[in-house]
Design a protein around this motif. Structure first.
Motif, PDB file in Angstrom:
ATOM      1  N   ARG A   4     -35.628   3.025  11.915  1.00 40.07           N
ATOM      2  CA  ARG A   4     -36.066   2.366  13.152  1.00 40.07           C
ATOM      3  C   ARG A   4     -34.887   1.702  13.825  1.00 40.07           C
ATOM      4  O   ARG A   4     -33.961   1.240  13.182  1.00 40.07           O
ATOM      5  CB  ARG A   4     -37.159   1.361  12.827  1.00 40.07           C
ATOM      6  N   MET A   5     -34.946   1.622  15.163  1.00 45.09           N
ATOM      7  CA  MET A   5     -33.818   1.091  15.943  1.00 45.09           C
ATOM      8  C   MET A   5     -34.268  -0.151  16.710  1.00 45.09           C
ATOM      9  O   MET A   5     -35.443  -0.324  17.014  1.00 45.09           O
ATOM     10  CB  MET A   5     -33.318   2.143  16.950  1.00 45.09           C
ATOM     11  N   MET A   6     -33.269  -0.997  17.048  1.00 48.81           N
ATOM     12  CA  MET A   6     -33.569  -2.199  17.825  1.00 48.81           C
ATOM     13  C   MET A   6     -32.551  -2.291  18.956  1.00 48.81           C
ATOM     14  O   MET A   6     -31.370  -1.988  18.758  1.00 48.81           O
ATOM     15  CB  MET A   6     -33.431  -3.415  16.908  1.00 48.81           C
ATOM     16  N   GLU A   7     -33.005  -2.713  20.132  1.00 49.86           N
ATOM     17  CA  GLU A   7     -32.084  -2.866  21.266  1.00 49.86           C
ATOM     18  C   GLU A   7     -31.675  -4.328  21.387  1.00 49.86           C
ATOM     19  O   GLU A   7     -32.539  -5.213  21.401  1.00 49.86           O
ATOM     20  CB  GLU A   7     -32.756  -2.418  22.563  1.00 49.86           C
ATOM     21  N   ILE A   8     -30.373  -4.566  21.492  1.00 51.88           N
ATOM     22  CA  ILE A   8     -29.876  -5.940  21.665  1.00 51.88           C
ATOM     23  C   ILE A   8     -28.924  -5.956  22.858  1.00 51.88           C
ATOM     24  O   ILE A   8     -28.066  -5.079  22.997  1.00 51.88           O
ATOM     25  CB  ILE A   8     -29.160  -6.452  20.394  1.00 51.88           C
ATOM     26  N   ALA A   9     -29.096  -6.969  23.719  1.00 50.64           N
ATOM     27  CA  ALA A   9     -28.276  -7.028  24.938  1.00 50.64           C
ATOM     28  C   ALA A   9     -26.790  -7.168  24.586  1.00 50.64           C
ATOM     29  O   ALA A   9     -26.429  -7.823  23.608  1.00 50.64           O
ATOM     30  CB  ALA A   9     -28.715  -8.218  25.793  1.00 50.64           C
ATOM     31  N   GLU A  20     -32.197  -0.699  12.297  1.00 44.27           N
ATOM     32  CA  GLU A  20     -32.726  -1.892  11.602  1.00 44.27           C
ATOM     33  C   GLU A  20     -32.097  -2.049  10.234  1.00 44.27           C
ATOM     34  O   GLU A  20     -32.002  -3.164   9.711  1.00 44.27           O
ATOM     35  CB  GLU A  20     -34.249  -1.823  11.524  1.00 44.27           C
ATOM     36  N   ALA A  21     -31.610  -0.939   9.660  1.00 46.49           N
ATOM     37  CA  ALA A  21     -30.939  -1.038   8.357  1.00 46.49           C
ATOM     38  C   ALA A  21     -29.685  -1.911   8.473  1.00 46.49           C
ATOM     39  O   ALA A  21     -29.350  -2.668   7.557  1.00 46.49           O
ATOM     40  CB  ALA A  21     -30.569   0.357   7.866  1.00 46.49           C
ATOM     41  N   GLU A  22     -28.997  -1.832   9.610  1.00 51.03           N
ATOM     42  CA  GLU A  22     -27.790  -2.658   9.801  1.00 51.03           C
ATOM     43  C   GLU A  22     -28.177  -4.138   9.925  1.00 51.03           C
ATOM     44  O   GLU A  22     -27.483  -5.023   9.451  1.00 51.03           O
ATOM     45  CB  GLU A  22     -27.045  -2.229  11.069  1.00 51.03           C
ATOM     46  N   ILE A  23     -29.297  -4.368  10.602  1.00 46.68           N
ATOM     47  CA  ILE A  23     -29.776  -5.751  10.751  1.00 46.68           C
ATOM     48  C   ILE A  23     -30.202  -6.298   9.388  1.00 46.68           C
ATOM     49  O   ILE A  23     -29.887  -7.432   9.027  1.00 46.68           O
ATOM     50  CB  ILE A  23     -30.919  -5.800  11.789  1.00 46.68           C
ATOM     51  N   ASP A  24     -30.864  -5.443   8.619  1.00 48.83           N
ATOM     52  CA  ASP A  24     -31.281  -5.876   7.270  1.00 48.83           C
ATOM     53  C   ASP A  24     -30.070  -6.197   6.406  1.00 48.83           C
ATOM     54  O   ASP A  24     -30.119  -7.099   5.571  1.00 48.83           O
ATOM     55  CB  ASP A  24     -32.117  -4.770   6.600  1.00 48.83           C
ATOM     56  N   GLU A  25     -29.003  -5.451   6.617  1.00 52.05           N
ATOM     57  CA  GLU A  25     -27.784  -5.703   5.828  1.00 52.05           C
ATOM     58  C   GLU A  25     -27.261  -7.116   6.111  1.00 52.05           C
ATOM     59  O   GLU A  25     -26.910  -7.873   5.198  1.00 52.05           O
ATOM     60  CB  GLU A  25     -26.737  -4.657   6.218  1.00 52.05           C
ATOM     61  N   LEU A  26     -27.229  -7.487   7.402  1.00 47.44           N
ATOM     62  CA  LEU A  26     -26.801  -8.854   7.755  1.00 47.44           C
ATOM     63  C   LEU A  26     -27.779  -9.861   7.144  1.00 47.44           C
ATOM     64  O   LEU A  26     -27.372 -10.872   6.565  1.00 47.44           O
ATOM     65  CB  LEU A  26     -26.737  -9.008   9.280  1.00 47.44           C
ATOM     66  N   ARG A  27     -29.054  -9.557   7.260  1.00 52.19           N
ATOM     67  CA  ARG A  27     -30.093 -10.473   6.739  1.00 52.19           C
ATOM     68  C   ARG A  27     -29.892 -10.720   5.248  1.00 52.19           C
ATOM     69  O   ARG A  27     -29.997 -11.845   4.768  1.00 52.19           O
ATOM     70  CB  ARG A  27     -31.469  -9.864   7.020  1.00 52.19           C
TER      71      ARG A  27
END
Ligand SMILES: Cc1cc2nc3c(=O)[nH]c(=O)nc-3n(C[C@H](O)[C@H](O)[C@H](O)COP(=O)(O)OP(=O)(O)OC[C@H]3O[C@@H](n4cnc5c(N)ncnc54)[C@H](O)[C@@H]3O)c2cc1C
Length: 480
Positions: A4-9, A20-27
């Motif tokens: 899954r993907m997320m858009e960030i400005a 979202e895997a990259e975001i989870d990695e930061l999390r």
């Protein structure tokens, strides 16, 4: 399974599309929490002081330590994400919250360590003045902060810092001796007189445009625990008379005395004498940073500008003084604020007339017309010694528009703007950046004028430490 993907400005046009895997990695790396819309805590975390801003960031990184800040900065920097930094969340312009970008939130980083022998305090970047006063007053010490205790130390210090100790001990930024900064590339630097001295110079009043300050080291001074205080409340009709007498008094008062005048409708609060409840008043206020008995003698004239309606006067713990205005600025995100300030070299009769007239015609009872005297230690610093350049004005005044019904916003903003335009010809035309609300057109011009001859040096330092302008939601220092 599909990623899954997320858009960030971003700051470079369209949004970044991030797995979202990259975001989870930061999390997973963070000791703190990484929040996105819909998660428990997200809506609380996006509340800032000024209810004008109902912003919805894509991510809020609630950092618990320097390592969290480093990772959040690197995550943002690599992807050129729109990034806001939140300290105490009191930016009147809403600069610490953004729509669709990343917020690096330091509010859980609020520890204070006092070294009473060296008379310094090391304070994390998300602390408030209440945190600092609590720890420093245990040793009978203080550093100049703001006059509302839930204001963040970070934003206030980075753009100046005008509080009750200013005439004796200077602005908050004048007392900043060292800082730990996470720069846009995720490096951790120390900025003090020996290391990265240019960065320290910029942090002393140049705003939050140079990196995330994870800790501040302040010099401390003996203050209190008891200090002499006078808040004498006269009827609003006496404003012209009170301001004229006050102008004379501050001209010869010793620098231990710091004083201001507020024109306002006193609420029916327990902390105020019942004789002023719901009355329009002009308050002559003073705090003395020295022997309290001598202080009461020095401040006595503030009580004698006419027949007052009520007063708070006596020897009061400094920590209580620091919280005196708290009940009138609830930190719930419900108050909507639009403020605009001006420096004045002198308080001439024409300026007094305009202030009094504007105060009488305020569009909201919570709106305050506020004048602060600047003297002593504030003026002894050379304009080029710190990034904070305004050192020769005698007064700073603030039209503080405050209200709670969003439907009435245009009317209250118009009142502030009209009052400011009327007074501007009697002022230096320069604003105090910490007292600046949302500006649509002239924000850059106002910021440049406030930095004066220091602006060009700030641009050079910005280019050195944040060339891609990651930290851009501040008073503008030129970036890309
Ligand atoms: C109720 C109230 C009372 C006030 N009283 C005073 C006063 O007495 N004296 C005075 O001088 N000013 C006062 N101010 C103005 C105040 O100084 C500014 O609003 C200031 O920005 C608040 O700092 P903050 O950390 O709470 O704000 P934030 O909104 O968190 O941040 C403000 C700015 O600083 C940046 N920033 C925040 N933390 C960091 C960090 N750790 N590193 C780098 N950048 C950071 C943000 O990105 C933002 O641009 C008051 C404001 C309010 C709302």
């Amino acid at each position: 399974m599909k990623n899954r993907m997320m858009e960030i400005a971003t700051t470079i046009g369209g949004p970044a599309v991030i797995a979202e895997a990259e975001i989870d990695e930061l999390r997973m790396m963070m000791r703190g929490t990484l929040l996105c819309a819909g998660q428990p805590g997200y809506d609380e975390a996006r509340i800032i002081f000024n209810g004008m801003f109902d912003r919805r960031p894509a991510l809020i990184a609630l950092c618990r330590g320097v390592a969290d800040v480093i990772d959040a900065v690197r995550f943002a920097s690599r992807r050129r994400l729109l990034t806001a930094v939140r300290g105490g969340g009191h930016s009147v312009a809403g600069a610490s919250m953004c729509d669709d970008g990343l917020v690096i939130d330091l509010s859980q980083m609020n520890s204070v360590a006092v070294d009473h022998k060296r008379r310094v305090a090391r304070v994390q970047g998300g602390a408030t003045w209440a945190d600092v006063d609590r720890e420093t007053q245990a040793f009978g010490l203080a550093t100049p902060g703001g006059i509302v205790s839930h204001t963040g130390i970070a934003g206030l210090t980075l753009s100046g810092g005008i509080g009750w100790l200013r005439n004796k001990y200077g602005l908050s930024c004048d007392n900043l001796v060292s800082a730990e900064v996470v720069t846009a590339d995720g490096e951790v630097l120390t900025a003090n007189a020996d290391e990265n001295a240019d960065l320290l110079w910029a942090l002393r009043g140049g705003g939050g445009a140079f990196g995330v300050v994870t800790s501040f080291e302040f010099s401390l001074h003996p203050v209190g625990p008891m200090v002499a205080v006078v808040f004498a409340m006269y009827p609003m009709a006496a404003t012209r008379d009170v301001l004229k007498q006050w102008r004379e008094w501050v001209g010869s008062a010793p620098e231990e005395a710091t004083s201001e005048i507020a024109m306002w409708t006193a609420p029916s609060a327990q902390s105020l004498p019942s004789s002023v409840h719901d009355r329009e008043v002009v308050i002559a206020a003073g705090v003395y940073a020295g022997d309290p008995q001598e202080g009461m003698r020095v401040l006595q004239p503030l009580r004698e500008f006419g027949t007052h309606l009520g007063e708070i006067a006596g020897q009061i713990p400094f920590r209580i003084v620091q919280r005196a205005f708290d009940p009138f600025f609830p930190n719930t995100g419900e108050v909507i604020s639009y403020w605009k300030s001006l420096y004045l070299n002198d308080l001439n009769d024409a300026a007094i007339e305009i202030m009094a007239d504007c105060a009488e015609k305020r569009s909201s009872p919570s709106t305050m017309v506020f004048v602060q005297h600047l003297g002593g230690a504030v003026r002894r610093v050379r304009p080029d010694e710190t990034a904070f350049a305004v050192r020769d004005a005698d007064f700073v005044m603030n039209f503080m528009g405050n209200w709670s019904d969003a439907r009435e916003t245009p009317r209250h903003v118009a009142w502030v703007r009209e009052a400011w335009n009327r007074l501007a010809p009697h002022s230096t035309g320069v604003v105090y950046l910490n007292y600046l609300g949302r500006e649509e057109r002239d924000a850059n011009t106002l910021a440049q004028a406030s930095f004066g001859a220091n602006y060009d040096r700030l641009v050079q330092i910005k280019a050195k430490y944040d060339p891609a302008n990651l930290f851009r939601l501040n008073h503008s220092i030129k970036g890309d």
